[in-house]
Motif scaffolding. Structure first.
Motif, PDB file in Angstrom:
ATOM      1  N   TYR A 395      58.393  59.183  -8.830  1.00  0.00           N
ATOM      2  CA  TYR A 395      58.384  58.020  -9.721  1.00  0.00           C
ATOM      3  C   TYR A 395      58.459  56.708  -8.943  1.00  0.00           C
ATOM      4  N   PRO A 396      59.450  56.517  -8.072  1.00  0.00           N
ATOM      5  CA  PRO A 396      59.463  55.256  -7.319  1.00  0.00           C
ATOM      6  C   PRO A 396      58.284  55.102  -6.369  1.00  0.00           C
ATOM      7  N   ALA A 397      57.774  56.223  -5.839  1.00  0.00           N
ATOM      8  CA  ALA A 397      56.611  56.129  -4.943  1.00  0.00           C
ATOM      9  C   ALA A 397      55.368  55.692  -5.705  1.00  0.00           C
ATOM     10  N   PHE A 398      55.185  56.228  -6.907  1.00  0.00           N
ATOM     11  CA  PHE A 398      53.987  55.918  -7.692  1.00  0.00           C
ATOM     12  C   PHE A 398      54.067  54.558  -8.368  1.00  0.00           C
ATOM     13  N   ARG A 399      55.285  54.030  -8.527  1.00  0.00           N
ATOM     14  CA  ARG A 399      55.458  52.714  -9.158  1.00  0.00           C
ATOM     15  C   ARG A 399      55.732  51.601  -8.144  1.00  0.00           C
ATOM     16  N   SER A 400      55.561  51.893  -6.873  1.00  0.00           N
ATOM     17  CA  SER A 400      55.859  50.898  -5.849  1.00  0.00           C
ATOM     18  C   SER A 400      54.685  49.953  -5.627  1.00  0.00           C
ATOM     19  N   GLN A 401      54.969  48.656  -5.542  1.00  0.00           N
ATOM     20  CA  GLN A 401      53.934  47.668  -5.253  1.00  0.00           C
ATOM     21  C   GLN A 401      53.383  47.822  -3.845  1.00  0.00           C
ATOM     22  N   SER A 402      54.129  48.466  -2.978  1.00  0.00           N
ATOM     23  CA  SER A 402      53.645  48.687  -1.621  1.00  0.00           C
ATOM     24  C   SER A 402      52.591  49.796  -1.572  1.00  0.00           C
ATOM     25  N   ASN A 403      52.498  50.586  -2.646  1.00  0.00           N
ATOM     26  CA  ASN A 403      51.501  51.655  -2.715  1.00  0.00           C
ATOM     27  C   ASN A 403      50.372  51.363  -3.699  1.00  0.00           C
ATOM     28  N   PHE A 404      50.689  50.665  -4.793  1.00  0.00           N
ATOM     29  CA  PHE A 404      49.693  50.462  -5.850  1.00  0.00           C
ATOM     30  C   PHE A 404      49.719  49.029  -6.369  1.00  0.00           C
ATOM     31  N   THR A 405      48.531  48.486  -6.598  1.00  0.00           N
ATOM     32  CA  THR A 405      48.389  47.171  -7.207  1.00  0.00           C
ATOM     33  C   THR A 405      48.721  47.281  -8.692  1.00  0.00           C
ATOM     34  N   GLN A 406      49.468  46.323  -9.216  1.00  0.00           N
ATOM     35  CA  GLN A 406      49.882  46.346 -10.622  1.00  0.00           C
ATOM     36  C   GLN A 406      50.393  47.746 -10.997  1.00  0.00           C
ATOM     37  N   PRO A 407      51.440  48.206 -10.351  1.00  0.00           N
ATOM     38  CA  PRO A 407      51.877  49.600 -10.506  1.00  0.00           C
ATOM     39  C   PRO A 407      52.362  49.974 -11.899  1.00  0.00           C
ATOM     40  N   ASP A 408      52.767  48.986 -12.700  1.00  0.00           N
ATOM     41  CA  ASP A 408      53.254  49.290 -14.042  1.00  0.00           C
ATOM     42  C   ASP A 408      52.178  49.155 -15.104  1.00  0.00           C
ATOM     43  N   SER A 409      50.941  48.975 -14.673  1.00  0.00           N
ATOM     44  CA  SER A 409      49.809  48.863 -15.608  1.00  0.00           C
ATOM     45  C   SER A 409      48.934  50.110 -15.533  1.00  0.00           C
ATOM     46  N   PHE A 410      48.449  50.550 -16.686  1.00  0.00           N
ATOM     47  CA  PHE A 410      47.589  51.726 -16.782  1.00  0.00           C
ATOM     48  C   PHE A 410      46.143  51.298 -16.521  1.00  0.00           C
ATOM     49  N   ILE A 411      45.676  51.578 -15.315  1.00  0.00           N
ATOM     50  CA  ILE A 411      44.332  51.160 -14.910  1.00  0.00           C
ATOM     51  C   ILE A 411      43.628  52.348 -14.255  1.00  0.00           C
ATOM     52  N   PRO A 412      42.970  53.210 -15.040  1.00  0.00           N
ATOM     53  CA  PRO A 412      42.323  54.406 -14.487  1.00  0.00           C
ATOM     54  C   PRO A 412      41.292  54.098 -13.413  1.00  0.00           C
ATOM     55  N   GLU A 413      40.697  52.912 -13.471  1.00  0.00           N
ATOM     56  CA  GLU A 413      39.644  52.555 -12.521  1.00  0.00           C
ATOM     57  C   GLU A 413      40.106  52.626 -11.068  1.00  0.00           C
TER      58      GLU A 413
END
Length: 500
Positions: A395-413
């Motif tokens: 959960y923290p890895a997938f919601r981290s800004q260091s790993n994903f842009t806009q991590p709390d937004s659902f963006i399948p693209e």
């Protein structure tokens, strides 16, 4: 005499307090992990970690800690949590860093008997025996059963719509639980639980959250040896009764499956193990271990898949543009429902991205069972001393800004080949884990999800009845405590009635 006893008791209390204070000070200022970042209260004692995991908010607290302290955080006197792809490879790709046996408890130490065993030889032997049930060939043998059960769920929805004069309200969390438990029952014991056909949960579905709470509680208690022997008696009676009921029903179902013999071949899990034993010419996996595996797989094979479906649907229904794009892809790909099958849904690219993004935001395994170092290891370019619990928590890895842009937004693209986020570290996204303990049921789970979502989106216009929160804000106790996802279903195009 009484004064002497009081004096002795006070001295014992003082000594006990001094021991505790000394231990706390050692953990904070002298422990080998003292240089790692993290809050002093978590580093001082395992009690803070225990409170967090029992609160159901452990995944959120970890996210807060990583946001504040960075990619590695000391979350207990002897435990580190990571969120980087480098740590993922260093921990789970290293055969010399085994699963810890404290979470599993004394029974696992004395008598390892299943595919999730911390004992590597036992794990490998059981994994090899079960592999036959999860190959692409085996999944192709499951196809008719999977398509029939998903089709039955769609039929039940059509019946509800017809009886409600054109629209019906259903709880998709309930129904995905019904579906995946039926599939898991079929593949574990040769017969479904009839939850989809009857439209109600089998008792096993209802106890899954309690089952996860029980595991979390036992994992916490086991850290406090030798007090764990006494603390286990503090386990809530209701939880113990449900776990005992689960064992009883599992045993009855197992005996029924054994009575069928091996005529199902590798089509189900028991058949796969029987075929393995026959191939080896000896009983590599005795009945006791077969039963233990079935008891575990009935949850592992259903709860995780239903959670992934619930996470995808929860986030998708909050993103109208993504839902519309998925509808266009699905409805444009098929002329009729009869064209939708396991094979045809595999080519839907945007559907795959939707599933990955939904799992990113609500990973079924949001918190991981830590591995433990047997000697000093290098993890994420830093030395980690022997006896340290280490893990990458999803959960923290997938919601981290260091790993994903806009991590709390659902963006399948972000999961498409022409992703708008080139800086995303997709190598941090390993929801099925990696290495020798990677989820054996990955292909089956994705097959179920693809088929279910395609049938739903093709057949129905779906609208949320009540506001749905971010899936990740719910409590998790090993398993997620999922809230209802009530939606209104209408047949595509506004027609009504039951389609045959």
């Amino acid at each position: 005499m009484i004064e002497m006893m009081i004096w002795l008791a006070s001295q014992v209390a003082v000594c006990f307090a001094l021991v505790i204070i000394s231990k706390v000070l050692y953990n904070i200022y002298l422990h080998p992990l003292r240089t790692y970042p993290g809050p002093k209260l978590w580093a001082a004692t395992r009690l803070t970690w225990t409170h967090a995991i029992q609160s159901g908010q452990y995944h959120l607290k970890l996210h807060e800690l990583h946001t504040r302290y960075g990619p590695v955080v000391r979350i207990a006197p002897d435990e580190l949590s990571y969120i980087t792809p480098e740590a993922l490879k260093d921990i789970y790709g290293n055969r010399n860093i085994p699963k810890n046996d404290i979470w599993a408890g004394q029974e696992e130490k004395k008598h390892p008997i299943s595919i999730v065993s911390t004992h590597e030889e036992t794990h490998l032997r059981n994994r090899r025996a079960l592999t036959g049930a999860f190959t692409e060939h085996a999944i192709s043998e499951h196809v008719s059963a999977l398509e029939d059960l998903v089709g039955l769920m769609i039929t039940r929805f059509r019946e509800n719509i017809a009886s409600a004069e054109g629209k019906a309200v259903v709880d998709l969390v309930d129904w995905t639980n019904f579906l995946t438990f039926d599939i898991s029952g079929l593949l574990s014991y040769g017969a479904s639980f009839s939850s989809v056909s009857q439209g109600r949960a089998h008792p096993w579905v209802e106890i899954s959250c309690s089952f996860g709470k029980g595991i979390a509680l036992m994992a916490s208690i086991n850290f406090f040896a030798p007090l764990n022997r006494a603390l286990k008696y503090a386990m809530p009676k209701a939880v113990m009764e449900k776990m005992e009921y689960h064992k009883q029903i599992a045993h009855e179902r197992f005996l029924q499956r054994l009575a069928m013999g091996d005529r199902r071949g590798s089509q189900d899990y028991v058949g796969s193990i029987m075929a393995y034993n026959a191939e080896k010419g000896e009983v590599k996996i005795p009945e006791e271990e077969i039963e233990a595996n079935m008891t575990l797989l009935i949850f592992a094979g259903s709860e995780t898949t239903s959670t992934a479906l619930a996470a995808v649907l929860t986030q998708l229904l909050q993103a109208p543009a993504a839902l519309e794009k998925l509808e266009e892809e699905v409805r444009g790909a098929f002329e009729s429902e009869e064209d939708i099958n396991v094979g045809s849904v595999a080519r839907l690219e945007y559907l795959g991205a939707v599933i990955q993004e939904g799992i990113r935001m609500g990973p079924p395994a949001s918190i991981g069972m830590p591995r433990v170092t047997q000697k000093e290891e290098i993890v994420a370019r830093q030395p980690v001393p022997r006896g340290t619990f280490i893990s990458v928590n999803q959960y923290p890895a997938f919601r981290s800004q260091s790993n994903f842009t806009q991590p709390d937004s659902f963006i399948p693209e972000r999961f498409l080949s022409d992703s708008p986020f080139d800086s995303d570290r997709l190598e941090a996204f390993e929801p099925f884990l990696m290495g020798r303990h990677k989820c054996i049921g990955q292909k089956l789970a994705l097959t179920i999800m693809r088929l279910t979502l395609t049938r739903l989106v093709y057949a129905f216009d779906i609208r949320v009845v009540q506001a749905v929160p971010d899936f990740g804000k719910q409590n998790t106790y090993i398993f997620w405590e999922k809230k209802p996802l009530r939606v209104e279903l209408k047949l595509k195009g506004g027609s009504s009635g039951v389609r045959t």
